[in-house]
Design an enzyme around this catalytic site. Structure first.
Site, PDB file in Angstrom:
ATOM      1  N   ALA A 184       0.839  -1.207   0.000  1.00 63.30           N
ATOM      2  CA  ALA A 184       0.000   0.000   0.000  1.00 63.30           C
ATOM      3  C   ALA A 184       0.872   1.254   0.000  1.00 63.30           C
ATOM      4  O   ALA A 184       1.993   1.231   0.499  1.00 63.30           O
ATOM      5  CB  ALA A 184      -0.885  -0.002   1.244  1.00 63.30           C
ATOM      6  N   GLY A 207       0.547  -5.595  -0.109  1.00 65.66           N
ATOM      7  CA  GLY A 207      -0.299  -5.552  -1.294  1.00 65.66           C
ATOM      8  C   GLY A 207       0.437  -5.958  -2.560  1.00 65.66           C
ATOM      9  O   GLY A 207      -0.166  -6.496  -3.499  1.00 65.66           O
ATOM     10  N   GLU A 246       0.232  -9.596  -2.639  1.00 67.17           N
ATOM     11  CA  GLU A 246      -1.159  -9.991  -2.915  1.00 67.17           C
ATOM     12  C   GLU A 246      -1.487  -9.812  -4.402  1.00 67.17           C
ATOM     13  O   GLU A 246      -2.164 -10.641  -5.005  1.00 67.17           O
ATOM     14  CB  GLU A 246      -2.108  -9.170  -2.033  1.00 67.17           C
ATOM     15  CG  GLU A 246      -1.962  -9.542  -0.554  1.00 67.17           C
ATOM     16  CD  GLU A 246      -2.835  -8.706   0.372  1.00 67.17           C
ATOM     17  OE1 GLU A 246      -2.716  -7.462   0.329  1.00 67.17           O
ATOM     18  OE2 GLU A 246      -3.636  -9.290   1.118  1.00 67.17           O
ATOM     19  N   GLU A 292       1.661  -6.804   7.279  1.00 63.47           N
ATOM     20  CA  GLU A 292       0.545  -6.028   7.837  1.00 63.47           C
ATOM     21  C   GLU A 292       0.419  -6.137   9.352  1.00 63.47           C
ATOM     22  O   GLU A 292       0.026  -5.194  10.025  1.00 63.47           O
ATOM     23  CB  GLU A 292      -0.776  -6.461   7.180  1.00 63.47           C
ATOM     24  CG  GLU A 292      -0.948  -6.000   5.737  1.00 63.47           C
ATOM     25  CD  GLU A 292      -0.178  -6.834   4.721  1.00 63.47           C
ATOM     26  OE1 GLU A 292       0.568  -7.769   5.120  1.00 63.47           O
ATOM     27  OE2 GLU A 292      -0.316  -6.554   3.520  1.00 63.47           O
TER      28      GLU A 292
END
Ligand code: NAI
Length: 697
Positions: free
Chosen positions: A61, A102, A105, A125
């Site tokens: 992110a 992210g 991911e 995270e």
């Protein structure tokens, strides 16, 4: 443009381009979906490669968007991943350097993944109090197995791509590409361009042979270590969901946990600490492009407790160190301590013999100032005595080459005075390390009246090299951390006089979350240090009343663990604190002399008095400009004093309690005849913020 689109013959390449680490901010996400659309619409394109420009595939992110509407603006990360997964042409992730959060991911949403060796792979995270929120907990177990995935997700730690590629049966990486990653990725994309059906991670199964039993075991283990943080246990729940629920249900479950955690105070505290650490490195009047001096060689004066620990920091970072002492025995003792320290790391498997030898090879010792002339930085760590400091700094001024930075590790002395012993006060700065200096993260960087901006910028940059959290402090007695702790210690002493036992005080504050209460801490650090400081300090500040119990303790020779007795008793070789009848008797006797009738004091009062003492002094420090911002004070306490991380630091904690409430308690404490009414007058800044309904942060 935060992502570019380019054709390499029949392969479309989407390159994330959002320095420094290709964070998946709105523009980057939009760039990916636009690129994918273009590739789908172009009949000449047979496959797509997604990669990252510069130093990363993607670090996850974009933290600059945190908390802003852009962070969730469509296409959000889940939508991007869905589009990648549903693309009717194969999408290959070409991964290198950093692939985290992210970023990982996104890669897991691709049909194929190729990777360069040495890539750092992680779902970090949990470190900011969350679970991965875009399918990480559902897809990672499907490609590297439940246990491997759970370990990564619960710890948040990075694992090297070659380690992951070596897991038997792993489906995370389809190919490890040595050499030119893009050439390898394009070749791979052409190989798979016509293969159908397209493999999707969601279609794989995540299984564990022991099922529920394994997850129960994992949950218990994680609960025991995560203590006050909810996220690690939620990570276990999510990974379990990957094994028990259908993929889309698992994804929804993960999302729900993610959103719930976002709202917890623990997550907010961790995010506060995360941003506070970044903020601490910024100094308003010292721009980021301030020129810095090069530090290739460091000299340390004094090979005592601090000097040897300080030296290790630089050796660990590959920077040569020369230590200067007055006597050969002192040098031998200091070097011996360093060797012992490294050897115990080698024994524990934390350091290789090779590395240990490399580090020691960077170390030289001397009794002669001629041997340190050419150092770029010299750090003084001699006795805490202004006369000794004067002698050393006058000598340094005489011998050190022009442009050398002259730093002092003093914890209580006036840095401006120390600077005045030289003809180059602009080169003088405080580097206040914490004991053990090779372990503790905190470095208070003390900015003197005349400290040069380039000197300050250099030391802040150097702090990163030696992996310290640097916080700038102005000059005052005790700087930020010790000045505040003095008030905390005074309260601890008053509590004894009014009726508490050391154990009661320690237990209360430890339940609040401190690693160690004030009395256990004193026994560990040595009660004689404070004794020595008080002798000087309270001569200068006769108006400042403190409990004499700590002095009486030292007069009994009870310096702490090192003398086998302090506030507590200790069995030989053991560190368990046993309540001491002798100490309780001393306290009772002293109480009687003061004419105080003991009362029962609640844990709540103990915690409030100790923590609000920090807060009130912190507010004064902020107001005087000694600290640049409230979050800097929080950083000092989180990294140097064991303040509970899940509470975000003293100033942040006061914000969450509400400054109005904090002030009300202080007014109550001011009425206690045995306490210090003067001290409990709320600092003007605190009073103002409370009245305006504002917060520190
Ligand atoms: P220490 O007593 O363990 O070591 C001091 C060393 O300096 C001794 O080995 C001594 O031989 C040497 N020394 C004294 N005068 C010297 C001179 N003129 N030239 C060369 N060497 C000389 O003391 P410690 O605890 O290492 O403290 C050093 C400094 O660090 C003090 O300013 C102290 O306030 C500060 N400090 C100490 C902390 C602690 O927890 N011990 C924490 C942070 C700062």
């Amino acid at each position: 443009m935060s992502a570019s689109y380019e054709l390499h013959g029949d392969i479309a390449v989407i390159t994330l381009n959002n320095p420094p680490v290709n964070g998946l901010g709105y523009d980057t996400r939009k760039g990916i979906t636009d690129g994918l659309q273009q590739a789908q619409d172009d009949p000449a394109v047979r496959a797509v490669v997604i990669t990252g420009a510069g130093k990363a595939f993607s670090g996850g992110a974009d933290i600059r968007e945190f908390g802003s509407p852009k962070a969730v603006q469509e296409p959000n990360l889940l939508s991007v991943i869905k589009m990648v997964e549903n693309c009717d042409k194969p999408v290959v992730a070409a991964i290198h350097s950093v692939c985290m959060g992210g970023g990982l991911e996104l890669a897991l949403g691709c049909h194929y993944r190729v990777v360069a060796p040495g890539t750092q792979v992680a779902l970090p995270e949990v470190k900011i109090g969350l679970v991965p929120g875009a399918g990480g907990t559902q897809r990672l177990p499907r490609v590297i197995g439940v246990e491997n995935a759970l370990n990564m997700i619960v710890s948040g730690d990075a694992v090297k791509s070659e380690v992951l590629a070596g897991i038997p049966g792993q489906k995370l990486f389809d190919r490890v590409i040595e050499g030119d990653l893009m050439a390898g990725a394009l070749a791979f994309a052409r190989e798979v361009a016509d293969r159908r059906p397209l493999p999707r991670v969601r279609d794989l199964k995540a299984e564990h042979p022991q099922g529920a039993g394994y997850f129960q075991f994992a949950r218990n283990t994680v609960k025991a270590t995560a203590r006050n943080f909810p996220a690690p246990v939620k990570c276990v729940d999510c990974v379990e969901a990957a094994t028990t629920k259908r993929f889309d249900e698992g994804l929804a479950f993960e999302r729900e946990q993610f959103l719930n955690l976002m709202l917890t105070p623990e997550c907010a505290a961790l995010r506060h600490a995360f941003f506070a650490e970044r903020a601490a490195s910024k100094i308003p009047d010292v721009p980021e492009d301030t020129p810095t001096r090069e530090i290739r060689k460091v000299a340390v004066i004094g090979a005592g407790t601090m000097g040897s620990g300080i030296s290790m920091n630089f050796l660990n970072a590959g920077i040569p160190v020369v230590i200067l002492e007055m006597k050969q025995e002192a040098l031998d003792r200091g070097v011996g301590v360093m060797r012992q320290n490294y050897e115990s790391q080698v024994k524990k498997g934390k350091l290789t013999q090779d590395k240990y030898e490399q580090r020691m090879a960077l170390l030289t010792t001397t009794l002669n100032y001629d041997d340190i002339r050419d150092a770029d930085l010299v750090i003084e760590a001699v006795f805490e005595d202004i006369g000794v400091k004067e002698q050393v700094f006058r000598k340094l001024d005489e011998v050190m080459k022009p442009g050398a930075i002259l730093a002092s590790n003093t914890s209580t002395l006036d840095l401006n005075k120390i600077a005045s012993f030289t003809r180059r006060p602009a080169d003088v700065i405080g580097m206040h390390f914490f004991s053990p200096a090779n372990v503790m993260k905190l470095l208070e960087v003390v900015r003197g009246e005349k400290t040069g901006k380039d000197v300050l910028a250099t030391v802040m940059k150097l702090a990163k090299v030696i992996k310290k959290t640097a916080v700038v402090s102005g000059v005052c007695d005790g700087f930020i951390g010790n000045r505040m702790i003095e008030q905390y210690s005074r309260q601890a002493g008053f509590l004894l006089e009014e009726g508490c036992t050391p154990e009661q005080v320690d237990k209360a504050i430890e339940r609040f979350g401190f690693a160690m209460g004030p009395f256990r801490m004193g026994d560990l650090a040595g009660n004689d240090i404070g004794w020595y400081i008080r002798k000087r300090r309270y001569v200068e500040k006769p108006h400042m009343r403190y409990s004499k119990t700590a002095d009486l303790l030292c007069e009994m020779g009870r310096f702490g663990q090192k003398t086998g007795a302090g506030w507590y008793d200790y069995k030989p070789g053991k560190r368990d604190a046993i309540p001491s009848p002798v100490v309780l008797e001393m306290i009772e006797k002293h109480r009687a002399e003061l004419g105080i009738t003991p009362r029962k004091i609640s844990d709540e009062e103990i915690v409030e008095r100790l923590v609000y003492a920090l807060v009130n002094e912190g507010a004064r420090i902020l107001e005087e400009g000694i600290a640049l911002r409230a979050s800097d004070i929080d950083m000092v306490y989180l990294t140097g004093y064991g303040f509970p991380l899940f509470r975000g630091g003293p100033m942040r904690y006061a914000d969450t309690v509400g400054l109005f409430n904090v002030v009300q308690s202080m007014k109550r404490f001011a009425k206690n005849p045995h306490d210090d009414a003067q001290f409990w007058q709320p600092a003007p800044l605190l009073a103002r913020l409370a009245a305006e309904g504002k917060t520190f942060n």
